[in-house]
Design an enzyme around this catalytic site. Structure first.
Site, short mmCIF file in Angstrom:
data_model
loop_
_atom_site.label_atom_id
_atom_site.label_comp_id
_atom_site.label_asym_id
_atom_site.label_seq_id
_atom_site.Cartn_x
_atom_site.Cartn_y
_atom_site.Cartn_z
N ASN A 95 -31.81 42.21 -33.99
CA ASN A 95 -32.94 41.55 -34.66
C ASN A 95 -33.55 42.51 -35.70
O ASN A 95 -34.24 43.46 -35.37
CB ASN A 95 -33.97 41.15 -33.60
CG ASN A 95 -35.13 40.37 -34.18
OD1 ASN A 95 -35.54 40.60 -35.32
ND2 ASN A 95 -35.68 39.47 -33.39
N ASP A 131 -36.82 43.99 -24.84
CA ASP A 131 -36.74 42.56 -24.63
C ASP A 131 -38.17 42.04 -24.63
O ASP A 131 -39.04 42.61 -23.98
CB ASP A 131 -36.02 42.21 -23.32
CG ASP A 131 -35.40 40.82 -23.40
OD1 ASP A 131 -34.73 40.53 -24.41
OD2 ASP A 131 -35.60 40.00 -22.48
N GLY A 159 -40.45 34.87 -35.50
CA GLY A 159 -40.51 34.15 -34.22
C GLY A 159 -41.76 33.29 -34.09
O GLY A 159 -42.06 32.44 -34.93
N TYR A 160 -42.52 33.53 -33.02
CA TYR A 160 -43.69 32.71 -32.72
C TYR A 160 -44.96 33.22 -33.43
O TYR A 160 -46.06 32.69 -33.19
CB TYR A 160 -43.94 32.70 -31.21
CG TYR A 160 -42.79 32.13 -30.38
CD1 TYR A 160 -42.72 30.76 -30.14
CD2 TYR A 160 -41.80 32.95 -29.86
CE1 TYR A 160 -41.68 30.23 -29.38
CE2 TYR A 160 -40.75 32.43 -29.10
CZ TYR A 160 -40.69 31.07 -28.87
OH TYR A 160 -39.66 30.55 -28.13
N THR A 202 -30.54 46.51 -30.78
CA THR A 202 -30.94 45.15 -31.15
C THR A 202 -30.19 44.68 -32.38
O THR A 202 -29.77 45.48 -33.21
CB THR A 202 -32.46 45.08 -31.45
OG1 THR A 202 -32.82 43.72 -31.75
CG2 THR A 202 -32.87 45.95 -32.62
N LYS A 216 -37.29 43.28 -35.68
CA LYS A 216 -37.72 44.28 -34.70
C LYS A 216 -37.46 45.69 -35.22
O LYS A 216 -38.27 46.59 -35.05
CB LYS A 216 -36.93 44.12 -33.39
CG LYS A 216 -37.30 42.94 -32.54
CD LYS A 216 -36.48 43.08 -31.26
CE LYS A 216 -36.69 42.00 -30.27
NZ LYS A 216 -35.87 42.23 -29.06
N ARG A 224 -45.26 45.09 -28.89
CA ARG A 224 -44.20 46.07 -29.21
C ARG A 224 -44.82 47.43 -29.54
O ARG A 224 -44.29 48.47 -29.17
CB ARG A 224 -43.35 45.54 -30.37
CG ARG A 224 -42.10 46.36 -30.65
CD ARG A 224 -41.08 45.61 -31.49
NE ARG A 224 -40.55 44.45 -30.81
CZ ARG A 224 -40.93 43.19 -31.06
NH1 ARG A 224 -41.79 42.92 -32.01
NH2 ARG A 224 -40.42 42.21 -30.36
P1 ITT Z 1 -32.24 41.28 -29.51
O1 ITT Z 1 -31.99 40.70 -28.16
O2 ITT Z 1 -30.98 41.52 -30.32
O3 ITT Z 1 -33.14 42.49 -29.49
P2 ITT Z 1 -33.74 38.80 -29.93
O4 ITT Z 1 -34.28 38.13 -31.16
O5 ITT Z 1 -32.82 37.99 -29.05
O6 ITT Z 1 -33.06 40.19 -30.39
P3 ITT Z 1 -35.64 39.07 -27.71
O7 ITT Z 1 -34.67 38.46 -26.79
O8 ITT Z 1 -36.35 40.31 -27.29
O9 ITT Z 1 -34.97 39.36 -29.14
O10 ITT Z 1 -36.82 38.10 -28.14
C1 ITT Z 1 -36.86 36.77 -27.79
C2 ITT Z 1 -37.55 35.94 -28.81
O11 ITT Z 1 -38.96 36.10 -28.65
C3 ITT Z 1 -37.28 36.28 -30.27
O12 ITT Z 1 -36.11 35.69 -30.74
C4 ITT Z 1 -38.53 35.70 -30.95
O13 ITT Z 1 -38.40 34.30 -31.10
C5 ITT Z 1 -39.59 35.98 -29.90
N1 ITT Z 1 -40.29 37.22 -30.21
C6 ITT Z 1 -40.00 38.47 -29.77
N2 ITT Z 1 -40.87 39.37 -30.30
C7 ITT Z 1 -41.70 38.67 -31.09
C8 ITT Z 1 -42.78 39.00 -31.93
O14 ITT Z 1 -43.17 40.26 -32.08
N3 ITT Z 1 -43.40 38.04 -32.60
C9 ITT Z 1 -43.01 36.75 -32.49
N4 ITT Z 1 -41.99 36.33 -31.74
C10 ITT Z 1 -41.34 37.28 -31.04
#
Ligand code: ITT
Length: 194
Positions: free
Chosen positions: A9, A68, A149-150, A7, A12, A177
């Site tokens: 992110n 994901d 994120g959200y 990742t 995460k 997660r």
């Molecule tokens: P990677 O693909 O590099 O892992 P990403 O940010 O693109 O990072 P995802 O595609 O898994 O990660 O996540 C999609 C979005 O969902 C992410 O950008 C956040 O906006 C939201 N998200 C994921 N997990 C979350 C969480 O625990 N709390 C709040 N929002 C979350």
């Protein structure tokens, strides 16, 4: 044991580090000098998690795992789901994503939603998937400073505060997660025994 978490992110990565025992050190893509943006072309969380794990497996030959995750809103038929990162536009901007959720939910009384995580582990030639879900409700203002994120608009079932207000310790106990990671850790323990 070292494990690559596929990742970019950093939020995460920080969450995962707190979810696994200290005997496991988590390395992010930055830690292994991988700065490429892995294209998430899948139509489901499962497909995208596999794409990210396979990318590292084939490019670096390393055992790894990827997650994901997405927000699935009941009255929007599961949207944004796999498209959660870019729901509000290409910038992957959380503020834009939240504004878009509010716009789409306008006039709807059902605010039920769930976060879903799929972890894909790639060890040897085997890919395995692990799922975690947390159900809750969305609100129309942002509350709290934690998480990402959200999180500021999501109140998990059984609580009166958003994930952003509840903070790391609670989120890491009940989150999508955390649940997926517990399943993944059970599998890791089995692997260590075999
Ligand atoms: P990677 O693909 O590099 O892992 P990403 O940010 O693109 O990072 P995802 O595609 O898994 O990660 O996540 C999609 C979005 O969902 C992410 O950008 C956040 O906006 C939201 N998200 C994921 N997990 C979350 C969480 O625990 N709390 C709040 N929002 C979350």
């Amino acid at each position: 044991m070292k494990l690559i978490f596929a990742t970019h992110n950093q939020h995460k990565v920080e969450e995962l580090k707190k979810l696994v025992p200290t005997s496991i050190s988590i390395l992010s893509l930055t830690d292994i000098n991988c700065h490429e943006d892995i294209e998430e072309t899948g139509a489901t969380l499962e497909e995208n998690a596999e794409i990210k794990a396979n990318f590292i497996k084939y490019k670096y030959g390393l055992n790894c795992f990827a997650d994901d995750s997405g927000l699935e809103i009941e009255s929007l038929n599961g949207a944004p789901g796999v498209y959660s990162a870019r729901y509000g536009g290409e910038g992957k901007n959380s503020e834009d994503n939240i504004q878009k959720v509010w716009k789409e939910l306008k006039g709807k009384s059902n605010t039920k939603a769930q976060f879903r995580t799929v972890i894909a582990s790639s060890f040897g030639n085997k890919i395995k998937l692990f799922e975690g879900i947390v159900k809750g409700n969305l609100i129309f203002d942002k509350r709290g400073k934690g998480g990402f994120g959200y999180d500021p608009i999501f109140i998990p079932e059984g609580f009166a505060k958003t994930f952003a207000e509840l903070g790391d310790v609670v989120k890491n106990r009940i989150s999508h997660r955390a649940i997926a990671t517990q399943h993944f850790l059970k599998e890791l323990n089995q692997l260590k025994k075999s």
